[in-house]
Enzyme design. Structure first.
Site, PDB file in Angstrom:
ATOM      1  N   GLU A 142     -43.813  12.311 -23.582  1.00 30.76           N
ATOM      2  CA  GLU A 142     -43.474  11.180 -24.449  1.00 30.76           C
ATOM      3  C   GLU A 142     -44.492  10.042 -24.383  1.00 30.76           C
ATOM      4  O   GLU A 142     -44.802   9.416 -25.383  1.00 30.76           O
ATOM      5  CB  GLU A 142     -42.078  10.637 -24.085  1.00 30.76           C
ATOM      6  CG  GLU A 142     -40.948  11.545 -24.523  1.00 30.76           C
ATOM      7  CD  GLU A 142     -39.589  10.954 -24.198  1.00 30.76           C
ATOM      8  OE1 GLU A 142     -39.364   9.772 -24.484  1.00 30.76           O
ATOM      9  OE2 GLU A 142     -38.739  11.697 -23.649  1.00 30.76           O
ATOM     10  N   ASP A 196     -38.845  13.576 -21.568  1.00 26.47           N
ATOM     11  CA  ASP A 196     -38.009  13.113 -20.462  1.00 26.47           C
ATOM     12  C   ASP A 196     -36.735  13.946 -20.299  1.00 26.47           C
ATOM     13  O   ASP A 196     -36.204  14.484 -21.268  1.00 26.47           O
ATOM     14  CB  ASP A 196     -37.616  11.642 -20.671  1.00 26.47           C
ATOM     15  CG  ASP A 196     -38.834  10.735 -20.618  1.00 26.47           C
ATOM     16  OD1 ASP A 196     -39.910  11.221 -20.195  1.00 26.47           O
ATOM     17  OD2 ASP A 196     -38.719   9.563 -21.004  1.00 26.47           O
ATOM     18  N   ASP A 255     -33.575  13.635 -20.179  1.00 27.89           N
ATOM     19  CA  ASP A 255     -32.293  13.026 -20.528  1.00 27.89           C
ATOM     20  C   ASP A 255     -31.941  13.367 -21.973  1.00 27.89           C
ATOM     21  O   ASP A 255     -32.653  14.106 -22.650  1.00 27.89           O
ATOM     22  CB  ASP A 255     -32.315  11.508 -20.299  1.00 27.89           C
ATOM     23  CG  ASP A 255     -33.460  10.823 -21.033  1.00 27.89           C
ATOM     24  OD1 ASP A 255     -33.953  11.377 -22.043  1.00 27.89           O
ATOM     25  OD2 ASP A 255     -33.879   9.733 -20.601  1.00 27.89           O
ATOM     26  N   GLU A 287     -31.974  11.721 -24.818  1.00 27.13           N
ATOM     27  CA  GLU A 287     -32.946  11.382 -25.860  1.00 27.13           C
ATOM     28  C   GLU A 287     -34.168  12.300 -25.767  1.00 27.13           C
ATOM     29  O   GLU A 287     -34.696  12.758 -26.784  1.00 27.13           O
ATOM     30  CB  GLU A 287     -33.370   9.919 -25.741  1.00 27.13           C
ATOM     31  CG  GLU A 287     -32.235   8.919 -25.921  1.00 27.13           C
ATOM     32  CD  GLU A 287     -31.662   8.879 -27.330  1.00 27.13           C
ATOM     33  OE1 GLU A 287     -32.408   9.090 -28.308  1.00 27.13           O
ATOM     34  OE2 GLU A 287     -30.434   8.646 -27.452  1.00 27.13           O
ATOM     35  N   TYR A 319     -42.944   4.503 -13.839  1.00 25.16           N
ATOM     36  CA  TYR A 319     -42.384   4.181 -15.138  1.00 25.16           C
ATOM     37  C   TYR A 319     -41.327   3.072 -15.067  1.00 25.16           C
ATOM     38  O   TYR A 319     -40.493   3.062 -14.170  1.00 25.16           O
ATOM     39  CB  TYR A 319     -41.774   5.443 -15.734  1.00 25.16           C
ATOM     40  CG  TYR A 319     -41.540   5.345 -17.195  1.00 25.16           C
ATOM     41  CD1 TYR A 319     -42.598   5.070 -18.041  1.00 25.16           C
ATOM     42  CD2 TYR A 319     -40.273   5.509 -17.730  1.00 25.16           C
ATOM     43  CE1 TYR A 319     -42.386   4.958 -19.396  1.00 25.16           C
ATOM     44  CE2 TYR A 319     -40.064   5.407 -19.076  1.00 25.16           C
ATOM     45  CZ  TYR A 319     -41.124   5.129 -19.903  1.00 25.16           C
ATOM     46  OH  TYR A 319     -40.912   5.015 -21.238  1.00 25.16           O
ATOM     47  N   ARG A 375     -38.958   2.076 -17.341  1.00 27.08           N
ATOM     48  CA  ARG A 375     -37.655   2.173 -18.017  1.00 27.08           C
ATOM     49  C   ARG A 375     -36.843   3.265 -17.337  1.00 27.08           C
ATOM     50  O   ARG A 375     -36.959   4.446 -17.663  1.00 27.08           O
ATOM     51  CB  ARG A 375     -37.854   2.476 -19.504  1.00 27.08           C
ATOM     52  CG  ARG A 375     -38.424   1.297 -20.275  1.00 27.08           C
ATOM     53  CD  ARG A 375     -38.561   1.572 -21.753  1.00 27.08           C
ATOM     54  NE  ARG A 375     -39.833   2.200 -22.071  1.00 27.08           N
ATOM     55  CZ  ARG A 375     -40.919   1.544 -22.454  1.00 27.08           C
ATOM     56  NH1 ARG A 375     -40.911   0.228 -22.553  1.00 27.08           N
ATOM     57  NH2 ARG A 375     -42.023   2.195 -22.736  1.00 27.08           N
ATOM     58  N   HIS A 387     -36.119   9.396 -14.559  1.00 31.20           N
ATOM     59  CA  HIS A 387     -37.300   8.873 -13.875  1.00 31.20           C
ATOM     60  C   HIS A 387     -36.933   8.374 -12.493  1.00 31.20           C
ATOM     61  O   HIS A 387     -35.773   8.088 -12.216  1.00 31.20           O
ATOM     62  CB  HIS A 387     -37.903   7.713 -14.673  1.00 31.20           C
ATOM     63  CG  HIS A 387     -38.353   8.095 -16.035  1.00 31.20           C
ATOM     64  ND1 HIS A 387     -37.564   7.901 -17.144  1.00 31.20           N
ATOM     65  CD2 HIS A 387     -39.491   8.677 -16.469  1.00 31.20           C
ATOM     66  CE1 HIS A 387     -38.199   8.343 -18.209  1.00 31.20           C
ATOM     67  NE2 HIS A 387     -39.372   8.819 -17.832  1.00 31.20           N
TER      68      HIS A 387
END
Length: 619
Positions: free
Chosen positions: A8, A81, A83, A85, A313, A315, A359
């Site tokens: 991403e 990632d 998750d 999303e 990371y 976020r 993350h």
DNA sequence: CAGTGAGCGAGCTTCCGCTTGACTT
């Protein structure tokens, strides 16, 4: 043929490129590539809520670039990632590649270290359809809510306004808190302090805490004067100093308690805790924190001629730390502070429910790059934030502070006075922070039964205070605790409220504007079902079921929509006469709340311009 | 006659969550 691998973030792509050989082409998707169209509803309610996904505007070039790259390979690895999303991004990416010509596989990368990457890349899986379903469901629901409620506001108040599952709940919190503060009735209470002196002429202060063993509350001046009066008179026969005047008073020590306490270090930062800490200690807004953190993540030239990424990371909702970073931190602590300062060798991360854990925690990439060593190469803001992150991470790996807490109680008749002193026995992780000074010092060698001479009574008048207005820090805290919003959106939620002029920043406070109040009144009076904290919580429970394959997207959306459409139809009905105030001028129209061009609330007759009744100020 | 302004109607606004950099101030 090469292997195409897509992540991403371009920074992650750069790291991967470094660790993977020439057999790989590494690309970045820059987040989502497909979404619902902005300018239309994009969901066919009648046809099972079929969503229309289109390339995000401005990303066509990127998409054709990815397609072009894939022509040089027969294997595509989707490493977005881990998750909900990320899974959806992988799904949308997979539709770009013809499955007949190449194999498309999913890969989960949680740590960006060479060994972790090599290990993970061997374990290819398929896209988790259930996770994708959950994401699409969330997306559809948010679109239905946002694009249905917003037009209500255009009609009722003014064009361009917005409402949504997240922003409208947040606005409601600001309005409710503001109202609570405005309606707050302060209550008076008193506290009684007492300066005392030991036989050795050491003085310290105690506070009245109990009467007959019960916690005491003093309401007003009369009560406190009465107490002082009682304390200043006592039966003649019990006066231990009969040779002194009646005004000389004593307290007798009745209890001395010594407790050992430990204060554990805080876990390393997540997005929300970083935003809170930076706001409180550095006065950074959440958006400044995120921009600065982004620059540390992307990297800084520490005079090597290339950029070094300083932090992981930014976020994330997890406090997990890679084993390697954990052990490097421990050996750093051992070298610099000594073994006693090392925390548990076992790498524990508290697992809160509801976190997605894609993350690691936010931490320095390399603990040996100390804040001091970077100072000359960083912007002052970058330095301050890196220092905060570094200290928080290193201290999280250290041993707890050990304290000794001494409580002394002294009595006179039915009244008990008390004082507490905390003393640091071993600083532990606090050695990284400036230690708070002990405010109260109690003389050594006090014993039960000792007599203390009362030097002076100090009565203090106090008032109960209302809860404070939300700040960015307390709002982010509330969002996280309620499970509303995600780490990537906390900052933009606040920006949206400001951009819509629903709220303003004043000093550190976030205050609702008149417009915000009117919008909130409109929304809560008609759509309370959506604007409740509980709504998102309920949705999350159902999304979890979809992730587990227990509920289907269509079943959930059908259930939701049946309730939703009832709420909407109810809202569309003309308000009943009993619910609306009739215009006092024409006696025909109803009074509506509006906002003037200058942002002030006013009331106007619904028959305007036939009737010209209007009234400024909130009704 | 030219310029002004009132009045009218058409077209538009918007969500949440994932990512940066290319813009303007």
């Amino acid at each position: 043929m090469k292997i195409l691998i897509i992540v991403e973030s371009p920074t992650k792509a750069k790291t991967l490129k470094k660790y993977l050989g020439n057999d790989y082409i590494v690309c970045s998707s820059y987040g989502h590539v497909f979404d619902l169209p902005e300018s239309e509803f994009g969901i066919n309610i009648q046809n099972n809520f079929e969503p229309k996904f289109v390339p995000i505007s401005g990303k066509q070039k990127l998409i054709s670039g990815l397609k072009k790259m894939s022509k040089e390979s027969n294997l595509v690895l989707l490493a977005t990632d881990a998750d909900r999303e990320g899974e959806a991004i992988s799904y949308h990416l997979s539709t770009l590649f013809p499955s007949k010509k190449m194999t498309v596989k999913r890969v989960i990368l949680k740590e960006y270290t060479p060994t972790a990457i090599q290990n993970s890349i061997q374990k290819t899986t398929n896209i988790d359809k259930n996770l994708v379903e959950a994401q699409i469901t969330r997306r559809i629901l948010d679109r239905i809510v946002g694009y249905t409620l917003s037009p209500f506001l255009w009609k009722a108040i003014q064009g361009g306004l917005s409402a949504g599952r997240v922003q409208s709940v947040t606005l409601k919190w600001l309005c409710e808190r503001d109202l609570e503060i405005k309606n707050f009735q302060k209550e008076e209470f008193w506290e009684l302090f007492c300066n005392v002196k030991t036989k050795n002429f050491e003085t310290f202060q105690m506070q009245l805490s109990k009467k007959n063993g019960q916690k005491i509350k003093i309401k007003n001046k009369e009560e406190i004067n009465q107490i002082i009066n009682v304390l200043q008179t006592f039966p003649e026969q019990s006066n231990p100093f009969p040779e002194r005047s009646r005004r000389e008073q004593i307290l007798k020590i009745s209890n001395i308690k010594e407790e050992k306490k430990v204060e554990k270090p805080y876990p390393p930062f997540t997005t929300s805790t970083l935003q809170k800490a930076a706001h409180i200690t550095l006065s950074f807004t959440t958006s400044k924190t995120m921009k600065t953190a982004q620059s540390l993540y992307e990297g800084v030239d520490l005079s090597h001629g290339y950029r070094t990424g300083l932090i992981t990371y930014m976020r994330t909702d997890s406090t997990r730390v890679s084993d390697k970073a954990h052990h490097l931190a421990l050996s750093y602590i051992k070298n610099v502070f000594g073994e006693k300062y090392c925390g548990s060798t076992y790498n524990i991360a508290s697992k809160k429910s509801g976190i997605q854990d894609a993350h690691e925690a936010i931490r320095p990439v390399d603990v040996n790059i100390t804040p001091e060593s970077t100072k000359d190469f960083l912007h002052p803001d970058q330095y301050k934030l890196y220092n905060l992150i570094w200290n928080r991470f290193v201290s999280s790996r250290m041993s707890p502070e050990e304290l000794s807490q001494i409580t002394v109680e002294a009595i006179k008749q039915e009244y008990t006075f008390e004082t507490t002193q905390k003393r640091s026995v071993f600083p532990g992780y606090k050695i990284l922070y400036p230690n708070k000074k002990d405010q109260i010092t109690i003389p050594e060698n006090l014993k039960i039964g000792d007599v203390l001479e009362i030097v002076k009574f100090i009565p203090e008048q106090k008032f109960t205070s209302p809860p404070p207005h939300y700040t960015e820090a307390s709002l982010v805290d509330k969002l996280e605790k309620t499970g509303i919003g995600r780490p990537s959106t906390y900052s933009s939620i606040i920006e949206t409220l400001l951009k819509r002029k629903y709220a303003i920043r004043k000093e550190k406070k976030l205050l609702p504007t008149d417009l915000g109040q009117v919008v909130n009144k409109e929304l809560t009076s008609k759509f309370l079902y959506i604007i409740e904290d509980k709504f998102t919580a309920k949705v999350e429970v159902e999304l979890d079921k979809i992730e587990e394959g227990k509920v289907s997207r269509i079943d959930f959306l059908t259930d939701f929509y049946n309730t939703f459409i009832n709420v909407i139809q109810e809202a569309k009905k003309q308000p009943k006469k009993s619910e609306k105030k009739v215009c006092p001028l024409c006696n025909e129209g109803f009074l509506n709340n509006k906002i003037s061009k200058k942002g002030k609330q006013f009331v106007i007759c619904s028959r305007f311009p036939m009737c010209e009744y209007s009234l400024y100020g909130s009704p």
